[in-house]
Design an enzyme around this catalytic site. Structure first.
Site, short mmCIF file in Angstrom:
data_model
loop_
_atom_site.label_atom_id
_atom_site.label_comp_id
_atom_site.label_asym_id
_atom_site.label_seq_id
_atom_site.Cartn_x
_atom_site.Cartn_y
_atom_site.Cartn_z
N HIS A 140 -5.07 11.06 68.55
CA HIS A 140 -5.28 12.51 68.50
C HIS A 140 -6.67 12.79 69.09
O HIS A 140 -7.56 11.93 68.99
CB HIS A 140 -5.21 12.93 67.03
CG HIS A 140 -5.20 14.39 66.78
ND1 HIS A 140 -6.35 15.16 66.81
CD2 HIS A 140 -4.19 15.24 66.46
CE1 HIS A 140 -6.03 16.42 66.53
NE2 HIS A 140 -4.73 16.50 66.30
N ASP A 217 -7.17 6.21 61.23
CA ASP A 217 -6.87 7.63 61.11
C ASP A 217 -5.50 7.75 60.43
O ASP A 217 -4.47 7.48 61.05
CB ASP A 217 -6.86 8.25 62.51
CG ASP A 217 -6.25 9.65 62.53
OD1 ASP A 217 -5.80 10.14 61.47
OD2 ASP A 217 -6.22 10.26 63.62
N GLN A 220 -1.39 11.17 59.55
CA GLN A 220 0.07 11.25 59.54
C GLN A 220 0.71 10.15 58.69
O GLN A 220 1.93 10.10 58.56
CB GLN A 220 0.63 11.16 60.97
CG GLN A 220 0.15 12.25 61.90
CD GLN A 220 0.65 13.62 61.50
OE1 GLN A 220 1.62 13.76 60.74
NE2 GLN A 220 0.00 14.66 61.99
N LYS A 243 -2.04 18.02 55.01
CA LYS A 243 -0.81 17.38 55.52
C LYS A 243 -0.09 16.62 54.41
O LYS A 243 0.99 16.09 54.60
CB LYS A 243 -1.16 16.42 56.66
CG LYS A 243 -1.66 17.14 57.91
CD LYS A 243 -1.70 16.19 59.08
CE LYS A 243 -2.62 16.66 60.20
NZ LYS A 243 -2.08 17.79 60.95
N CYS A 381 -2.37 18.01 70.68
CA CYS A 381 -3.74 17.45 70.69
C CYS A 381 -3.74 15.98 71.09
O CYS A 381 -4.59 15.21 70.63
CB CYS A 381 -4.43 17.64 69.34
SG CYS A 381 -4.80 19.34 68.97
#
Lengths: 423, 150
Positions: A140, A217, A220, A243, A381
């Protein structure tokens, strides 16, 4: 006793009973009852932000209604209660990630701020001219740009692990990249635009063999996979509250205590100090050193409620149910002529990115919206990912455990409608 | 559904599937790129200007149905017009897309371009419809490089 072998028992119950009572779960999410353009909402944009269960909404209302006050150093009861709740949320995050201690949990605004914190503090402290940072081809923008800024400042070099046509990272290339100049590896756990679940355990192991720390990261991944930062042995793990059923504006940076402790502050202000004179300031201990200013108290409490809710269901069941949805969705979409799925990794989370022959994703999005179906269209993104696949954008349906197979059927009918409009 | 029908009118879909003047203009003396980062729409607009008149116009690139059809329709409507005429056409077009009441004279001026009036119900798509017009204006003003909508 059950403590001896909890895993087999849990697995057995998975097979014996339906994974989730989705209809009951859906009742916990008030927004799922609303209509959009005269049709029942079909929300397939959870990778952008998840919907919120009533328990999270209630936690926010309760905090502002009965406890609102500033945390830390308050002498009155409300402040004491708010502090307890805020720190209680930190402990919930610790348990959720299986971190060693609450001091390894830093509250930030979201994944983006968490990465910027590590780049601005750890990165600025440890990077020298000619050093290298490794990221991947499916990052991202928020896991590209902070490192670019840092590399420009330091005269360092950003290296990128390539991927194959399915959207899987080429680990042998990565292994060759790791070298004496590598200072950090920063890689996404689950790709937001492709759905790929990266083999982060292996990525971390290879980096550690060279003594290189790794940031994951998890924006998600946290909402969809059981996590254990100690088992992963990652050095930093970041994710966003919104999220994972929580409010916007709150997120988490996990860092190993020894690393966090060695890092200089990211921002200066109240709460991050022990003492201040005009001559010298003594910084606070971790995690407070990295939490300058009044934090997003309600956000942290809301995130705590979200974690409670999700943990009660169980991330292993969530992951298994979402995998069924993914398999069903993949099968249904694959049967549509003129549709191509972008991102076909063997290990995938419930993200279905696709393009249609001769129809721009934005037009797909507009037609689906008229059917009450919320998807996301664009580059998500991840412009380098789009460039890698030679497309300007994709349409992306991203699923969560509150979605159903019936909703995927509605999506498929919606796509038929798209073809109709453009025939 | 009716709103959707207003947006994707037959003429728009037809121009999207069969865009007019999708070509580089021979002897073009103006060229500007239009870019909409939101959609990823990217068009290169080519103009040949002779004595202040747009004698030829074409474009290359890709984008959504609204931006591509709008560009195609625009090339058809401004060819043969003077720079000033094209500019006043743009202001009428812009007034239409911002939901303002048009005079009969403006409606007559717009002609086929009125099929894009449904875009007004979809605010995030207004930029798709106006991208090529902003690019045209930059070209008429002698600018070079890229025009971005955001």
């Amino acid at each position: 006793m059950s403590a001896m072998s909890p895993a087999p028992r849990r697995r057995a119950s998975l097979v014996d009973s339906p994974l989730l009572d989705v209809e009951k779960i859906r009742q916990d999410f008030p927004i799922l009852r609303r209509e959009v353009r005269g049709k029942p909402l079909v929300y397939l944009d959870s990778a952008a932000t998840s919907q919120k269960p009533q328990a999270v909404i209630d936690a926010l209302v309760r905090y502002y209604t009965t406890e609102n006050s500033n945390v830390h150093r308050g002498i009155h009861l409300l402040s004491e209660e708010a502090t307890q709740e805020y720190e209680g949320a930190r402990t919930k995050v610790q348990a959720f990630l299986n971190a060693s201690s609450p001091q390894e949990i830093v509250f930030v605004r979201g994944t983006t701020e968490g990465i910027n914190l590590v780049a601005g503090s750890y990165g600025r402290q440890n990077l020298r001219e000619g050093d290298e940072i490794i990221i991947s081809a499916m990052e991202h923008h928020s896991n590209i740009v902070p490192w670019q800024i840092l590399c420009q400042e330091k005269g360092a070099r950003l290296r990128v692990i390539p991927m194959n046509d399915s959207g899987e990272l080429l680990l042998e290339e990565y292994e060759r990249m790791l070298g004496p100049r590598t200072r950090l590896v920063a890689v996404v756990h689950v790709s937001n635009s492709l759905g790929t679940i990266n083999p982060v355990e292996e990525i971390i192991r290879l980096a550690h063999r060279q003594g290189v720390p790794v940031l994951i990261d998890g924006a998600q991944a946290a909402p969809h996979l059981p996590l254990d930062v100690r088992k992963l042995d990652c050095d930093f793990y970041v994710f966003s509250g919104h999220k994972i059923l929580g409010p916007t504006g709150i997120g988490v940076l996990y860092g190993k205590a020894s690393l966090l402790d060695s890092m200089p502050p990211y921002q200066g202000g109240g709460d991050m100090i022990k003492s201040v004179t005009f001559e010298k300031t003594v910084y606070n201990d971790i995690p407070y050193r990295f939490e300058a200013g009044t934090p997003h108290i309600a956000g942290a409490i809301g995130l705590g409620a979200a974690i409670d809710y999700l943990s009660a269901i169980g991330l292993d069941r969530v992951a298994a149910y979402e995998h069924q949805l993914l398999e069903y969705g993949t099968e249904r979409l694959s049967q549509i002529r003129g549709l191509r799925i972008i991102g076909t990794a063997r290990e995938k989370a419930a993200v279905l990115s696709f393009v249609l022959d001769g129809i721009h994703p934005h037009d797909i999005g507009t037609v689906l919206d008229s059917e009450g179906i919320a998807i996301r269209t664009g580059h998500h993104c991840t412009q380098p990912v789009m460039a890698r696949f030679g497309i300007p954008a994709t349409a992306r349906a991203s699923l969560a455990f509150y979605n159903t197979k019936q909703e995927i059927d509605v999506l498929v009918r919606g796509i038929d409608k798209v073809f109709e409009v453009f025939s | 559904m009716s709103e959707l029908g207003d947006l994707y009118q037959e003429l728009i879909v037809e121009h999207y599937n069969h865009p007019r003047n999708l070509r580089k203009v021979e002897g073009a003396n103006r060229s500007v790129e239009g870019y909409n980062p939101f959609c990823g729409d990217r068009f290169m607009l080519y103009l040949r200007m002779d004595n202040g008149i747009i004698t030829d116009i074409g474009f290359l690139g890709s984008g959504c149905a609204i931006s591509k059809a709008s560009t195609s329709l625009m090339t058809e409507s401004v060819r043969g017009k003077s720079s000033e005429e094209a500019q006043s056409l743009f202001s009428a077009f812009h007034r239409m897309l911002t939901g303002q009441v048009l005079s009969d004279q403006e409606r007559e001026l717009l002609g086929d371009l009125e099929v894009l009036s449904g875009v007004v119900e979809f605010p995030i798509r207004v930029k798709c419809a106006t991208l090529s017009w902003h690019t045209l204006r930059a070209a008429l003003e002698g600018q070079k490089g890229t025009v971005a909508t955001e």
